[in-house]
Design a protein around this motif. Structure first.
Motif, PDB file in Angstrom:
ATOM      1  N   ASP A 119       4.159  19.154   2.088  1.00 31.04           N
ATOM      2  CA  ASP A 119       4.571  17.573   2.008  1.00 31.04           C
ATOM      3  C   ASP A 119       4.966  16.906   3.229  1.00 31.04           C
ATOM      4  OD1 ASP A 119       6.016  15.778   1.052  1.00 31.04           O
ATOM      5  OD2 ASP A 119       6.108  15.739  -0.979  1.00 31.04           O
ATOM      6  N   PRO A 120       4.599  16.279   4.232  1.00 34.52           N
ATOM      7  CA  PRO A 120       5.594  15.593   5.108  1.00 34.52           C
ATOM      8  C   PRO A 120       6.382  15.072   5.649  1.00 34.52           C
ATOM      9  CG  PRO A 120       3.598  14.126   5.152  1.00 34.52           C
ATOM     10  CD  PRO A 120       3.931  15.515   3.607  1.00 34.52           C
ATOM     11  N   VAL A 121       6.862  14.636   3.630  1.00 38.03           N
ATOM     12  CA  VAL A 121       8.741  13.711   3.945  1.00 38.03           C
ATOM     13  C   VAL A 121       9.317  14.702   3.320  1.00 38.03           C
ATOM     14  CG1 VAL A 121       9.206  11.874   2.244  1.00 38.03           C
ATOM     15  CG2 VAL A 121       6.550  11.278   2.681  1.00 38.03           C
ATOM     16  N   ILE A 122       9.335  15.146   2.505  1.00 36.32           N
ATOM     17  CA  ILE A 122      10.010  16.554   2.325  1.00 36.32           C
ATOM     18  C   ILE A 122      10.749  17.105   3.447  1.00 36.32           C
ATOM     19  CG2 ILE A 122      11.154  18.505   0.772  1.00 36.32           C
ATOM     20  CD1 ILE A 122      10.487  16.307  -0.311  1.00 36.32           C
ATOM     21  N   LEU A 123       9.283  17.874   4.572  1.00 31.17           N
ATOM     22  CA  LEU A 123       9.269  18.584   5.764  1.00 31.17           C
ATOM     23  C   LEU A 123      10.514  17.923   6.478  1.00 31.17           C
ATOM     24  CD1 LEU A 123       8.606  20.523   7.782  1.00 31.17           C
ATOM     25  CD2 LEU A 123       7.348  19.571   8.464  1.00 31.17           C
ATOM     26  N   ILE A 269      14.752  13.646  -3.950  1.00 26.36           N
ATOM     27  CA  ILE A 269      15.208  15.235  -4.057  1.00 26.36           C
ATOM     28  C   ILE A 269      14.322  15.588  -5.285  1.00 26.36           C
ATOM     29  CG2 ILE A 269      16.951  14.962  -5.859  1.00 26.36           C
ATOM     30  CD1 ILE A 269      19.404  16.389  -4.366  1.00 26.36           C
ATOM     31  N   LYS A 270      14.214  14.588  -6.556  1.00 26.43           N
ATOM     32  CA  LYS A 270      13.207  15.292  -7.377  1.00 26.43           C
ATOM     33  C   LYS A 270      11.947  15.728  -7.027  1.00 26.43           C
ATOM     34  CE  LYS A 270      16.201  12.714 -11.154  1.00 26.43           C
ATOM     35  NZ  LYS A 270      15.938  11.837 -12.171  1.00 26.43           N
ATOM     36  N   ARG A 271      11.568  15.025  -6.211  1.00 24.79           N
ATOM     37  CA  ARG A 271      10.075  15.189  -5.474  1.00 24.79           C
ATOM     38  C   ARG A 271      10.344  16.792  -4.502  1.00 24.79           C
ATOM     39  NH1 ARG A 271       7.255  11.086  -1.213  1.00 24.79           N
ATOM     40  NH2 ARG A 271       5.248  12.839  -0.525  1.00 24.79           N
ATOM     41  N   ALA A 272      11.613  16.839  -3.902  1.00 20.02           N
ATOM     42  CA  ALA A 272      11.474  18.656  -3.944  1.00 20.02           C
ATOM     43  C   ALA A 272      11.190  19.675  -5.070  1.00 20.02           C
ATOM     44  CB  ALA A 272      12.361  17.663  -2.908  1.00 20.02           C
ATOM     45  N   VAL A 273      12.812  18.960  -5.931  1.00 17.53           N
ATOM     46  CA  VAL A 273      12.851  20.211  -6.653  1.00 17.53           C
ATOM     47  C   VAL A 273      11.347  20.422  -7.629  1.00 17.53           C
ATOM     48  CG1 VAL A 273      13.564  20.838  -9.329  1.00 17.53           C
ATOM     49  CG2 VAL A 273      14.776  20.021  -7.263  1.00 17.53           C
ATOM     50  N   ASP A 274      10.886  19.180  -7.463  1.00 14.64           N
ATOM     51  CA  ASP A 274       9.113  19.407  -8.388  1.00 14.64           C
ATOM     52  C   ASP A 274       7.948  20.224  -7.630  1.00 14.64           C
ATOM     53  OD1 ASP A 274      10.027  18.351 -10.510  1.00 14.64           O
ATOM     54  OD2 ASP A 274       9.678  16.063  -9.747  1.00 14.64           O
ATOM     55  N   ILE A 275       7.765  20.755  -6.129  1.00 12.21           N
ATOM     56  CA  ILE A 275       7.017  20.919  -5.518  1.00 12.21           C
ATOM     57  C   ILE A 275       6.901  23.035  -5.924  1.00 12.21           C
ATOM     58  CG2 ILE A 275       6.751  22.251  -3.482  1.00 12.21           C
ATOM     59  CD1 ILE A 275       8.075  20.294  -2.115  1.00 12.21           C
ATOM     60  N   LYS A 276       5.801  22.883  -6.728  1.00 10.27           N
ATOM     61  CA  LYS A 276       5.219  24.397  -7.312  1.00 10.27           C
ATOM     62  C   LYS A 276       4.924  25.267  -6.195  1.00 10.27           C
ATOM     63  CE  LYS A 276       6.262  22.218 -11.273  1.00 10.27           C
ATOM     64  NZ  LYS A 276       6.714  22.071 -11.861  1.00 10.27           N
ATOM     65  N   ASP A 277       4.082  25.115  -4.863  1.00 13.34           N
ATOM     66  CA  ASP A 277       3.863  26.401  -3.894  1.00 13.34           C
ATOM     67  C   ASP A 277       4.443  26.930  -3.822  1.00 13.34           C
ATOM     68  OD1 ASP A 277       4.115  23.901  -1.972  1.00 13.34           O
ATOM     69  OD2 ASP A 277       2.656  23.776  -0.981  1.00 13.34           O
ATOM     70  N   ILE A 278       6.002  26.693  -3.733  1.00 15.07           N
ATOM     71  CA  ILE A 278       7.311  26.903  -2.855  1.00 15.07           C
ATOM     72  C   ILE A 278       8.385  26.832  -3.153  1.00 15.07           C
ATOM     73  CG2 ILE A 278       7.431  24.857  -1.160  1.00 15.07           C
ATOM     74  CD1 ILE A 278       7.669  26.732   0.735  1.00 15.07           C
TER      75      ILE A 278
END
Length: 771
Positions: A119-123, A269-278
């Protein structure tokens, strides 16, 4: 008189003082860096507890005490253009803080893997957060000077008197271990060296090398546990925050690079927490901890104009004694409560409870011991009252008493709360203060008294402090209801639980987490619950509750709860076969001689040889000669020493099979152990098997003729008894040695067979207490 500066300042301000060119020097008269594991644990626990408690106190801070400095007028670092402060008090804390900063910096570098984020935004966001945090942590490790006004050259923040800071490698000399480490880490970072940072300290001979490396490893281990542990898995006295806390507003300040718009920040921040592959949880927890560490951890910094003034301050702070305990700061609240809502404090039940606590604490001679007892008391009480896992941090303990007491509205419940605190103190005094237990438990039925005293003494000897709130819960319930079956059943169940757990794990092996879990959850929670979901529906633990109105678990329910924790990791025990198979390969003696002592007594209690004179034992009718599970016997000198049959180290003597030492655990397994009086243990020593066998036959002789025959046989076989023969003649026979004296051969297979047999007998004795 010259001006003093005394301010509470965060770590960022401490290390970046004087426009970021401040350096600290440990004077020659100061001792070397010598904090031990207990100091490191307490220090880290203070920080971790502070971070966790933000959910209850969003403005919370952690104070690390006073830092007394003197700005050096004579700069020994002649080529150092920064400002040097001599440390009069606080060098151990300040040094540990700088070391922890290096560990945090190193851990951030290792666990942040940009290539794994799709995810480029989270990165982009996390890259900014990590880089910003690492830059700030660097300031606690090293600073920069500019030798030519352009190029920056690193200097370690902390040096000792024999070090010289300078703006070039040619002129800088870092002879001390701490300064050399900090400078080495600084050059590793600033030179962008490839690979992980590695540091060796073989050339340092100041006596601190081993302690220094050990402390670094401890700090690394604690950080790793903090960012990875689930709530019931930490072996430390603190809880770790989880994803639920990370996304809450209380922890939002920890992320400096979030969008300024609250909604956008919340979404990101919720988007980062919900990432499943890492799994980003360790990184997010670490960022939170680093932010709290830098901005919410404070020193009271005192800068004195002259060294003699600094020493005056140091002496004044230390002659006033230790800080007030949580009990001492809680007492005024109790007095105020009784004076406002009761008739008056004087003569009230609350005064009786508080006086009892104070009188017990005052029995300890040293101030440090009184402090320690007060802290241990509050740790036990928090579990007893609310199932709260509370550490030894003084501010946290004070805050816990204040918040929980204030949360109670009913007058009667407040008085119960105070009484409960007094009960825990009373319980610790009765059973945990090293007293003879012969006068305790006199209200129990006669056939239960001796074994219950033994079980209490056994648990105390193992130092299983987390058993206190569980046992106190049943002790005072039985005392109030006059039904002692509750306490007897609970004590037996808990003793069996501890024996089964410890004999499989060897060490305490997260048993403290299990005992806390019993107080908080009751049955071991599912993975879903342990991760923080739907917790509210499963608070069925043994704690009394904030209003002291929770019903106690029936003994059968307690047994079910204990069994559920045994069935889970790391023990995974459900029946005899599983336990015996696992305990057979554990070197139990190397972990706990006390546990071995109990297992041997439990195994041989109420047994008989089948047939008489053989090595085989079975549970039989209780008699005076096989009644081993009683307190008077536990205290007896006749079983004072746990003795290895085959010596612990392979001896250069004939008579011992080398197979015994092929598997390292075997020599310390229960099958290679017996019990002897301390004097006889030294007499037997590391003699060959034929000699030991002769001694065992002498010790187990039941008649004068048997004794004479055994002595005669020993001498015929060439065994030297020496002056000990007269002492043996007067000693009582040791009946538990009788089956051991029947063995003819002692090798690895014999030990395995005996281990299995003893464990099965021990299970037969204690399993009904729990199963």
């Amino acid at each position: 008189m010259s001006k003093f500066d005394a301010d509470p300042v965060d770590l960022w301000e401490v290390f970046t003082h004087k426009a970021n060119i401040a350096g600290f020097r440990v004077p020659e008269y100061q001792r070397t860096y010598d904090w031990d594991e207990k100091n490191i644990l307490r220090y880290f626990e203070d920080l971790a507890v502070g971070l966790y408690e933000l959910q209850n106190d969003p403005e919370g801070r952690t104070f690390l005490g006073t830092l007394i400095l003197v700005e050096s007028q004579k700069n020994k670092d002649e080529k150092f253009d920064g400002v040097t402060f001599d440390i009069v008090d606080g060098q151990q804390r300040l040094t540990t803080t700088s070391l922890l900063a290096s560990v945090l910096h190193k851990t951030l570098s290792e666990i942040f893997q940009p290539t794994a984020l799709e995810d480029p935004v989270i990165l982009e966001w996390l890259s900014e957060e990590v880089n910003y945090t690492k830059q700030r942590l660097q300031n606690c490790i090293f600073g920069f000077v500019s030798p030519d006004g352009v190029e920056n050259f690193p200097f370690p923040r902390i040096v000792r008197d024999n070090d010289s800071r300078a703006p070039s490698l040619k002129d800088a000399k870092y002879n001390s271990l701490i300064a050399n480490y900090l400078f080495s880490y600084a050059t590793h970072i600033t030179n962008r060296k490839a690979g992980l940072f590695d540091f060796t300290c073989d050339k340092f001979v100041d006596g601190t090398s081993k302690r220094f490396l050990s402390n670094l490893k401890l700090l690394q281990d604690f950080v790793t546990q903090l960012i990875n542990a689930q709530p019931d898995e930490s072996s430390l006295d603190f809880d770790s925050i989880g994803l639920k806390e990370i996304i809450s507003q209380d922890y939002r300040f920890c992320f400096s690079k979030l969008p300024s718009d609250p909604d956008d920040a919340d979404h990101l921040i919720k988007r980062a927490v919900d990432i499943k592959d890492i799994n980003l949880k360790p990184l997010l927890v670490l960022l939170c901890f680093c932010s709290y560490f830098l901005d919410r951890v404070l020193f009271t910094r005192v800068i004195a104009p002259k060294v003699r003034y600094a020493f005056d301050i140091f002496d004044a702070l230390n002659t006033t004694g230790e800080p007030l305990t949580a009990i001492e700061t809680f007492k005024p609240r109790v007095v105020e409560f009784e004076n406002n809502f009761g008739s008056k404090y004087s003569g009230s039940p609350s005064e009786i409870s508080i006086n009892h606590i104070e009188n017990f604490i005052d029995t300890f001679e040293k101030n440090s011991e009184r402090q320690s007892e007060a802290q241990n008391l509050i740790v036990s009480f928090a579990l007893y009252q609310t199932g709260k896992k509370l550490g030894y941090n003084l501010n946290s303990q004070r805050g816990y008493l204040r918040k929980t007491f204030n949360a109670i509205e009913e007058i009667a419940s407040k008085r119960k709360y105070i009484k409960n605190l007094g009960n825990i103190s009373d319980f610790r005094e009765r059973f945990w203060s090293g007293k003879d237990l012969s006068t305790q438990l006199i209200d129990l039925p006669e056939n239960d008294r001796e074994i219950c005293r033994l079980l209490m003494a056994f648990i105390v000897s193992l130092k299983t402090k987390l058993a206190i709130p569980i046992l106190a819960r049943y002790y005072y319930h039985s005392q109030d209801t006059k039904d002692w079956s509750y306490f007897v059943d609970a004590l037996k169940a808990l003793a069996a639980f501890i024996v089964l757990w410890r004999s499989v794990t060897g060490t305490t092996g997260r048993i403290d987490s299990a005992l806390r879990g019993v107080m908080y959850y009751g049955n071991k929670p599912s993975d879903k619950v342990s991760h923080g979901n739907d917790e509210e529906d499963l608070f069925n633990g043994l704690n009394i509750g904030i209003n002291s109105d929770r019903k106690i678990l029936e003994p059968i329910e307690l047994k079910l709860a204990l069994k559920s924790w045994l069935a889970g990791k790391p023990v995974e025990i459900n029946n005899k076969d599983e336990w015996v198979a696992k305990a057979m390969t554990v070197p139990i003696y190397s972990h706990s001689a006390t546990l071995c002592r109990f297992l041997l007594l439990a195994a041989t209690h109420k047994t008989a040889q089948v047939p008489p004179g053989s090595i085989s034992l079975k549970k039989d009718k209780l008699s005076l000669s096989n009644d081993f599970l009683k307190y008077s016997y536990w205290r007896s000198d006749s079983i004072a020493s746990v003795e290895h049959v085959a010596p612990q180290q392979q001896p250069h003597l004939s008579g011992w099979h080398t197979s015994i030492y092929d598997d390292s655990y075997l020599v310390h397994s229960i099958g290679n152990l017996t019990l002897l009086p301390s004097g006889e243990n030294s007499a037997v020593g590391n003699k060959p098997w034929k000699d030991k066998l002769a001694f065992y036959q002498i010790f187990s002789a039941t008649t004068d003729q048997e004794f004479k025959d055994a002595v005669k046989k020993a001498k015929t076989d060439g065994v030297t008894l020496g002056e000990a023969e007269d002492r043996f003649r007067d000693m009582l026979n040791l009946p538990f040695l009788t089956p051991l004296a029947a063995y003819e051969n002692w090798d690895a297979e014999t030990i395995r067979i005996r281990t299995k047999a003893l464990l099965e007998l021990a299970w037969e004795e204690i399993h009904a207490w729990l199963f």
